[in-house]
Design an enzyme around this catalytic site. Sequence first.
Site, PDB file in Angstrom:
ATOM      1  N   ASP A  57      -4.608  33.161  85.208  1.00 50.19           N
ATOM      2  CA  ASP A  57      -5.152  32.068  84.390  1.00 50.19           C
ATOM      3  C   ASP A  57      -5.405  30.788  85.190  1.00 50.19           C
ATOM      4  OD1 ASP A  57      -5.467  33.290  81.917  1.00 50.19           O
ATOM      5  OD2 ASP A  57      -3.436  32.816  81.243  1.00 50.19           O
ATOM      6  N   ARG A  82       2.525  31.107  83.455  1.00 47.53           N
ATOM      7  CA  ARG A  82       1.605  30.114  84.033  1.00 47.53           C
ATOM      8  C   ARG A  82       2.332  28.985  84.765  1.00 47.53           C
ATOM      9  NH1 ARG A  82      -3.540  28.326  80.684  1.00 47.53           N
ATOM     10  NH2 ARG A  82      -4.062  27.819  82.840  1.00 47.53           N
ATOM     11  N   ARG A 128       0.882  24.404  72.041  1.00 47.11           N
ATOM     12  CA  ARG A 128       1.215  24.328  73.459  1.00 47.11           C
ATOM     13  C   ARG A 128       1.892  23.000  73.795  1.00 47.11           C
ATOM     14  NH1 ARG A 128      -1.751  28.168  76.569  1.00 47.11           N
ATOM     15  NH2 ARG A 128      -1.952  30.008  75.277  1.00 47.11           N
ATOM     16  N   HIS A 157      -5.522  25.289  71.703  1.00 42.90           N
ATOM     17  CA  HIS A 157      -5.640  24.069  72.514  1.00 42.90           C
ATOM     18  C   HIS A 157      -6.654  23.153  71.831  1.00 42.90           C
ATOM     19  CE1 HIS A 157      -4.494  25.677  76.833  1.00 42.90           C
ATOM     20  NE2 HIS A 157      -3.516  24.936  76.341  1.00 42.90           N
ATOM     21  N   CYS A 257     -12.502  24.923  79.715  1.00 47.41           N
ATOM     22  CA  CYS A 257     -11.213  25.381  80.266  1.00 47.41           C
ATOM     23  C   CYS A 257     -11.308  25.547  81.784  1.00 47.41           C
ATOM     24  CB  CYS A 257     -10.814  26.738  79.691  1.00 47.41           C
ATOM     25  SG  CYS A 257     -10.645  26.777  77.920  1.00 47.41           S
TER      26      CYS A 257
HETATM   27  N1  ARG Z   1      -5.310  32.417  78.903  1.00 52.33           N
HETATM   28  C1  ARG Z   1      -5.192  30.985  78.974  1.00 52.33           C
HETATM   29  C2  ARG Z   1      -4.024  30.516  78.130  1.00 52.33           C
HETATM   30  O1  ARG Z   1      -3.830  31.058  77.071  1.00 52.33           O
HETATM   31  C3  ARG Z   1      -6.449  30.342  78.536  1.00 52.33           C
HETATM   32  C4  ARG Z   1      -6.448  28.860  78.715  1.00 52.33           C
HETATM   33  C5  ARG Z   1      -7.757  28.264  78.403  1.00 52.33           C
HETATM   34  N2  ARG Z   1      -7.791  26.900  78.738  1.00 52.33           N
HETATM   35  C6  ARG Z   1      -8.082  25.895  77.909  1.00 52.33           C
HETATM   36  N3  ARG Z   1      -8.239  24.701  78.409  1.00 52.33           N
HETATM   37  N4  ARG Z   1      -8.176  26.086  76.618  1.00 52.33           N
HETATM   38  O2  ARG Z   1      -3.295  29.627  78.481  1.00 52.33           O
END
Ligand code: ARG
Length: 264
Positions: A57, A82, A128, A157, A257
């Site tokens: 990612d 991550r 998040r 997000h 993203c």
């Molecule tokens: N697979 C990543 C996650 O779930 C995707 C992040 C996408 N980034 C964003 N800025 N929305 O964290």
Amino acid sequence: MCAPRFFTVEYSINPWMDPTRPVSTDRAVAEWTALKDTYERLGHRVETIDPAPGLPDMVFAANSGTVIDGRVLGARFRAPQRTAEADHYRTWFLDHGYRDVVMPQRVNEAEGDLTWTGDLLLAGTGFRTDPGAHAEAQEVLGVPVVSLHLVDPRYYHLDVALFVISEATPTTRAHIAYYPEAFSPGTQQALRRLYPDAILATAEDAACLGLNAVSDGHNVILPQEATHLAGELVTHGYTVHFVDITELRKSGGGPKCCTMELRG
Ligand code: ARG
């Protein structure tokens, strides 16, 4: 930006990610390259960071820093898969002359949840970024923060539910687009008060990650399926540039993203 040379979907931390579905790393690299070419064709300078193996990612650069007036607030990821990305980006900033780099104490997925409008920092929470990170961002970056509550797990997000089309000026608020249903009722009311002239995206616009768009105030880069939103943007005088994000979307990501904006 960070080339998706190690891109896969091998874990699932949002509803878009299905590790059983095939993903083409080569096609992801081609999509990313076309996005980078689009920025450069439009006259923007793109800096890159080397991707690291084992961090699929890391292509989603927006999640690793918020830069305003050359001041950097780094990231602290919610998912352990991550976590290590944050330090790669921190090192990049230090190696590229940024002197004012602060790493957050609270979970903070940077521009994934923090959107600079030119006068306010819109800050998402719910899935998040920790709400405590919003106050921390205000202290570190010295900008006023408005907290927004996200309620739909597909729009985990802020940057998949809202984007700034053109920034605020000394006399006008920013022009933004958003998908109202991604937000709690109170947040929807707050957004209506702040941005009565916003473009309201449809469920279809949101479902192709159409709100994960990048704008320089004139040109808007967005996923090619977001045709209704594109029509609205053209009506308002913006120029639309479509990109294909078929592979990147399998991870829940789109143009924004993949893009961290280096302001100042
Ligand atoms: N697979 C990543 C996650 O779930 C995707 C992040 C996408 N980034 C964003 N800025 N929305 O964290």
